[in-house]
Structure formats: structure tokens, C-alpha cells
Write a protein that holds these residues in place. Sequence first.
Motif, short mmCIF file in Angstrom:
data_model
loop_
_atom_site.label_atom_id
_atom_site.label_comp_id
_atom_site.label_asym_id
_atom_site.label_seq_id
_atom_site.Cartn_x
_atom_site.Cartn_y
_atom_site.Cartn_z
N VAL A 282 3.35 4.44 15.18
CA VAL A 282 2.32 5.41 14.53
C VAL A 282 2.36 6.77 15.15
O VAL A 282 2.82 7.12 16.11
N VAL A 283 2.30 7.74 14.16
CA VAL A 283 2.55 9.09 14.67
C VAL A 283 1.31 9.94 14.63
O VAL A 283 0.35 9.57 13.55
N SER A 284 1.25 11.04 15.21
CA SER A 284 0.07 11.80 15.25
C SER A 284 -0.21 12.62 13.91
O SER A 284 0.91 12.89 13.07
N ASP A 285 -1.20 13.03 13.62
CA ASP A 285 -1.43 14.04 12.32
C ASP A 285 -0.57 15.20 12.32
O ASP A 285 0.01 15.54 11.66
N GLY B 98 7.64 -2.33 5.80
CA GLY B 98 6.50 -2.78 4.88
C GLY B 98 6.57 -4.17 4.31
O GLY B 98 6.01 -4.28 3.17
N HIS B 99 6.90 -5.05 4.82
CA HIS B 99 7.01 -6.48 4.22
C HIS B 99 5.66 -7.04 3.91
O HIS B 99 4.76 -7.03 4.78
N LEU C 206 -2.60 -2.41 5.76
CA LEU C 206 -2.30 -2.66 7.30
C LEU C 206 -2.20 -1.27 7.84
O LEU C 206 -2.86 -1.07 9.16
N ALA C 207 -1.50 -0.54 7.48
CA ALA C 207 -1.26 1.03 7.66
C ALA C 207 -2.76 1.69 7.94
O ALA C 207 -2.87 2.35 9.06
N PHE D 103 4.89 3.99 10.38
CA PHE D 103 6.43 3.81 9.84
C PHE D 103 6.34 2.27 10.20
O PHE D 103 6.54 1.99 11.45
N PHE D 104 6.65 1.22 9.43
CA PHE D 104 6.85 -0.09 9.82
C PHE D 104 8.26 -0.67 10.00
O PHE D 104 9.21 -0.03 9.23
#
Length: 449
Positions: A286-289, A311-312, A94-95, A110-111
Motif C-alpha cells: 500500500v503506497v501513500s497518495d 490481483g488474483h 479489495l484494494a 499493488f497486489f
Amino acid sequence: MKDLFELDKKHFIHPTSSIKQQQEQGAKSIMKEGDGIYLTDTEGKTYIDAMSSLWNVNIGHGRKELAEAAKQQMETLAFSSAFSTFSNEPAILLAEKIAELSPDGLNAVFFTSGGSESNDSAFKLIRHYWKIKGEPERNKIIALKKGYHGVATASTSATGIPQFWEMADLTVPGFVHAESPYERGTKPSIDSIREVIEREGREQIAAFIAEPIQGAGGVLVPPEDYFKEVRQLCDDYGILFVADEVITGFGRTGKMFGLEHSGVVPDMMTFAKGVTSGYIPLGGVVVSDAIHNVLKEKSSGTLFHGFTYSGHPTAAAVALKNIDIIEREGLVANSQAMGDELLKGFRQIKTELNIVGDVRMTGLLGAMELVEDPETNKRFSPELQVAPKVIEALHERGVVCRAVTYDSTDIICFAPPLIINKAQVHMIVAKLHDAVLSVQKQLGDRVSS
């Protein structure tokens, strides 16, 4: 048989509801079944879910594919912790999928379990980022008035709707608010953000957060090029830009993510709701590189932040199937096409009824304002509560919708499932016309002719 209405009064404290109303009148409806765009209550009445419940049931109700995905994953691995670098296949895949869908350069996820947690996590990650970069004084977050970012402690503080602060007299330091440019009649300017930066001190500002379209504030749409100017302003001051895509993500606006309409890439993006269409709780950041690289290079020891269900695996499996359906059935394009059709209907109602002011729609996220005088945008007196009257009239006609009445506004919000078809759109329009007309007649001579 147990009396569910009495049990509801006795045992269930409802979120964002009137406790007094619940006790005096009972639950508005007790929903039993969902099928496509429809909900059916325990008394057998069927409603069009014109809000996707809470802006989130993007693929519609009753999709057995999601139940099957959950069943298969539960039979294999229902849950496993992601703490201490343990992992699981659905969360990893999913990530990867969310990174593929996200704007260029946003590749690490990051979930969380929902939108409030997502925004709280974003704020903590931002402060950690500046701290390990050697600039711990950068700890203030700028948000917009009328923005909504959740009801956890930090996300409540970022929310720009005072009623959410006043409920428990709860805000935390480090959150400041700029004027919202989204409303009709306001100057489309980022000057208010710049003024906040200069007042607070540019060296203390960590980030700016905004929704591409303000949802709970009344489906307020920004001026053209607003976010391009915001992106440039953040770059000029070295501030991170966070897009809150909790409502606007996963096809709701006719794009996969709402900020795509502006052609702008944020440094960080939060999501929830439509990622699973509400079938199971899930959210994330969601984070940038660039941010991820700093975290990888400068973090030491444990990142002391995480939720039991980050992350379930079952939630991740459901999300993967949900995204597959959105893509396979072309629901992003359908959102745009059916949104255009719904807006046509709104505009027709506006030409026929005297209390309809501004109407707007981006994809399948829209609103209708009710005003005493559409020419001047004069609002009704707050005590009239016109929007709630229309909501009640819609409910009687079998449509579930939502009103926004902050700051004396009377706004009806719409966000039907992305699977809606043209015939169903026309049904909503017909019922809406009838409901607004009935309220207009009730108001009588209070309406400008």
C-alpha cells in the motif's frame, strides 16, 4: 494405502527445515484437518495451533465461509490477468477495502502472492519512485538487524538474520543494516540509523524498512516512541519509511495494523499472511497518495513489474470474506483481550519457574525467553538448545509452537488464532507450564536457583 511419510522423504523438499532431519526422522507431523484453533494429523492426534501455523491463520482453521467465497468466485471467474490494465471486480473492491483500513493517506495497492514478493515489490517501487523523480542515486535501503522481510532475492538482503544470507551466499548490493533496539538491554535509540545514513551518504538512501514488532527475530518489541523518532528522522533526511506489516497486520497485535500502536503513518506498507488467514496466497504493498501521485504524473510507458497472480480474483474474494469475518466477529478486540489473558499466564509461569526470563505479548503476538539466570538475563550455552527442547515437550503435549535460537537466544514464540477463547488460553498456559517444568528438571543443576 500409500506411506505418506516415505513419499514425503522422497519427493517433498520442505521450506525452512532440516533436510537431514526429514530423511532420518521423517515428517514431524502430517496434518490432515483443521478446526478453529486445532489441527489433527494423519495419526489422529490433535494439537493446539499456538502459532496460527505461520503467524497467519487469524480467523482459525476450517472456516467454510472462505471455502464458499472461493467456490463462488471460481464458478464466476477463477482467474483473469491484471496485466495491461485489465481488471476484475474482487481485486478492485479489495484494494478499496484495504485503503479504507490502512492509515490515513495510504490509498493505492499493488497486489502480490505473499510477503517476500510484497517486500521485493516495495523495494522496486521505491527505486522507481526516486528514479522518475530525478534522484536515481537514492537506491539504498536501510533495514534492522534481526528483522525478517522474506526470502526472495531483495527481501533476503533486507532480512537482518545472517543465516538466511549464508544459505546460498546471496545478498545484493544496496541493503545496509542498523542495530536493532528491540532487545532487552539495548539503548532505545535511533542513533544507529542516523550513523548508517551519514556513513552511506544521505543522498543515496532511498528508504528505511522495519517490522512494528520483529517476528522471526524472536517477537522483539520496540521501545516506546521508537517509531515516532524513526518517522521524524526519515522526514528530516527525506527518506521513505516502509512498515512491514506482513505478520502484524489484520488484527494480530490488537490493532488492525501493528504500527497503529505508535500512532505513526508510514509512506508505504507491505502485507500478506492475515489478509486471507492463509487460506489462499495473497500479499501486497500500500503506497501513500504522495508516492502514487508521483507514479501517476511521472511514469511513462509500462511499469515493468508484476506477478502472474497480482490481483488474483479468487484470492481477492477470499480476502474480502476474511476481512469481513475479522470485523464482524470483533477479532481485533478479541486479540487484545485474549493476549492480555495469555500474558497473565506467562507472568505466572515466570514467577514459578527458574528458567523463564522476559515474557511479552502485544495482542496475540508474544514470546517467552528461557535463560539460565532471569535476574542477569544470562543465556544458556548454545549447545543446550533449551527452546527446541521446550518446543518438543509442547509437541508431545499437543501444542504446535516455534522456537527462535539465533545468536544464542532461547525464545518460544506464540501467535494463536484470533478466535481463541479464555478457556483455550488457559489450556495453552497449563501445557506450557508443564512443558517448561519438564525441561527445567532435565537441566537440573545447570539452572540458577
